[in-house]
Design an enzyme around this catalytic site. Structure first.
Site, PDB file in Angstrom:
ATOM      1  N   GLU A 219      40.470  57.610  45.898  1.00  0.00           N
ATOM      2  CA  GLU A 219      39.396  57.228  44.973  1.00  0.00           C
ATOM      3  C   GLU A 219      38.318  56.420  45.672  1.00  0.00           C
ATOM      4  OE1 GLU A 219      37.325  54.602  41.989  1.00  0.00           O
ATOM      5  OE2 GLU A 219      38.526  54.072  43.749  1.00  0.00           O
ATOM      6  N   GLU A 220      38.734  55.545  46.584  1.00  0.00           N
ATOM      7  CA  GLU A 220      37.797  54.613  47.205  1.00  0.00           C
ATOM      8  C   GLU A 220      36.816  55.288  48.162  1.00  0.00           C
ATOM      9  OE1 GLU A 220      37.320  51.766  46.256  1.00  0.00           O
ATOM     10  OE2 GLU A 220      39.148  50.808  45.540  1.00  0.00           O
TER      11      GLU A 220
ATOM     12  N   ASP B  81      40.877  51.397  35.672  1.00  0.00           N
ATOM     13  CA  ASP B  81      40.533  50.854  36.979  1.00  0.00           C
ATOM     14  C   ASP B  81      40.217  49.374  36.846  1.00  0.00           C
ATOM     15  OD1 ASP B  81      39.874  50.748  39.715  1.00  0.00           O
ATOM     16  OD2 ASP B  81      38.820  52.666  39.634  1.00  0.00           O
TER      17      ASP B  81
ATOM     18  N   HIS C  22      44.116  54.817  40.358  1.00  0.00           N
ATOM     19  CA  HIS C  22      44.249  55.218  41.757  1.00  0.00           C
ATOM     20  C   HIS C  22      45.176  54.297  42.538  1.00  0.00           C
ATOM     21  CE1 HIS C  22      41.436  52.239  43.656  1.00  0.00           C
ATOM     22  NE2 HIS C  22      40.781  52.306  42.514  1.00  0.00           N
TER      23      HIS C  22
END
Length: 361
Positions: A211-212, A234, A63
């Site tokens: 993503e976060e 990640d 991401h």
């Protein structure tokens, strides 16, 4: 790889405002991609085809977004209030430098204010200031002056920083947004490995957004992408600092192979394939069991009718802070691990279990 990472962390790209990072990634992948697309969400999808049309397909996602903020309020006094994007420890926010990125693309420097030490009372010294009470000082004297600078409610805000090596020739680097610009740098390096020779499987690299704040970018892709295997790449949290007595994940001990986290139970075939690839090539790895984290794998596992999914992570100290730390040896190990896994993937048994074997008692 370090050069890629140095460039990527310079950009300000909190969740939902990854435009500058998208442009950097697109520029980096364009010479090496067979196809390149940026979807409506902002996900960058890169395909590097295998030599044969019937080769397996593997998605790997990292991401681009970082934890950050948006401008929530512009006060009459010229101070800005913030809304969070992603998970923070409020203790680390005071007195940090931040970038405010305006609609014109200009970045303005601001400071998350804190009381001067001379003015602290006893309660101040023993309490944590919640983020809702924080303010950003951009030097303005009034709301009108803030607006004249081009700042508007909703503008993205991210930490200031650049990639810097700790100590001398340690190979350990600090910056904000290593999560997950480091994963993006690994994918760029992996793609470059296939500049002159096609990969052994068709490789679909996803540089994802949002993503976060709930794996939102990849959730959109999961509805239409097709693949035989999916991996997330990640960062994960190191616990090898003095606060912890028995570390589970250590900096410099190799990339991790995900066993489980809050979003994924890694598919047994993918775990076996990654572990075998590491052993075959002498790549040190760590097994990761960490319930308090999630990755794009949590959404990728729902591709089609479900696809064998796993994750590889790079260990990171001080996650979701302006001073995250990684070891470059773990980055190199991640590239080697993924390259080996792709090399072996054509012959990897992807079934959840063998129906020819008797179940264990």
């Amino acid at each position: 790889m370090i050069n890629h990472l140095r460039t990527l962390v310079e950009a300000t790209g909190p969740s939902g405002s990854e435009e500058d990072v998208v442009q950097l990634v697109v520029n980096a992948v364009r010479p090496h991609a067979d196809t390149l697309d940026v979807d409506a969400f902002g996900n960058v999808v890169v395909v590097r085809r295998a030599a044969h049309d019937d080769a397996r397909r593997c998605i790997i996602s990292a991401h681009m977004d970082e934890v950050g903020f948006r401008v929530y309020k512009i006060g009459a006094d010229g101070f800005l209030r913030l809304e969070k994007l992603g998970g923070f420890d409020d203790r680390i926010l005071l007195a940090q430098r931040v970038w405010i990125r305006t609609d014109s693309g200009e970045r303005l420097l601001g400071i998350i204010g804190s009381k001067s030490a001379h003015l602290l009372g006893d309660n101040d010294r023993s309490s944590i200031v919640p983020y809702a009470h924080l303010y950003v000082d951009i030097g303005a004297r009034s709301r009108e002056e803030v607006i004249s600078m081009g700042v508007a409610i909703g503008d993205p805000v991210g930490f200031v920083g650049s990639l810097t090596e700790l100590g001398h020739q340690t190979g350990r680097y600090t910056a904000h947004a290593l999560d997950d610009r480091a994963g993006c740098a690994v994918l760029l390096t992996l793609l470059e490995r296939y500049e002159d020779t096609p990969p052994p499987v068709t490789l679909i690299l996803v540089f994802s957004v949002q993503e976060e704040i709930g794996l939102r970018g990849v959730q959109a892709l999961a509805r239409h992408l097709q693949s035989d295997v999916a991996l997330a790449l990640d960062m994960t949290a190191a616990d090898d600092t003095p606060e912890f007595s028995s570390p589970h994940l250590q900096l410099g001990a190799g990339p991790t192979i995900k066993i489980m986290d809050s979003s994924t139970q890694a598919h047994p075939a993918i775990r076996r394939g990654l572990l075998a690839a590491a052993e075959k090539r002498g790549v040190p790895v760590q097994r990761e069991v960490l319930k308090g984290i999630g990755t794009d794998a949590g959404a990728l596992q729902y591709l089609g009718q479900g696809v064998p999914t796993g994750a590889v992570s790079v260990v990171n100290r001080y996650t979701h802070s302006p001073v995250e730390v990684l070891d470059s040896r773990d980055l190199v190990g991640a590239v080697s691990l993924l390259e080996g896994f792709l090399q072996d993937l054509g012959n990897l048994e992807l079934g959840f279990t063998s129906l020819d074997e008797k179940p264990s008692a």
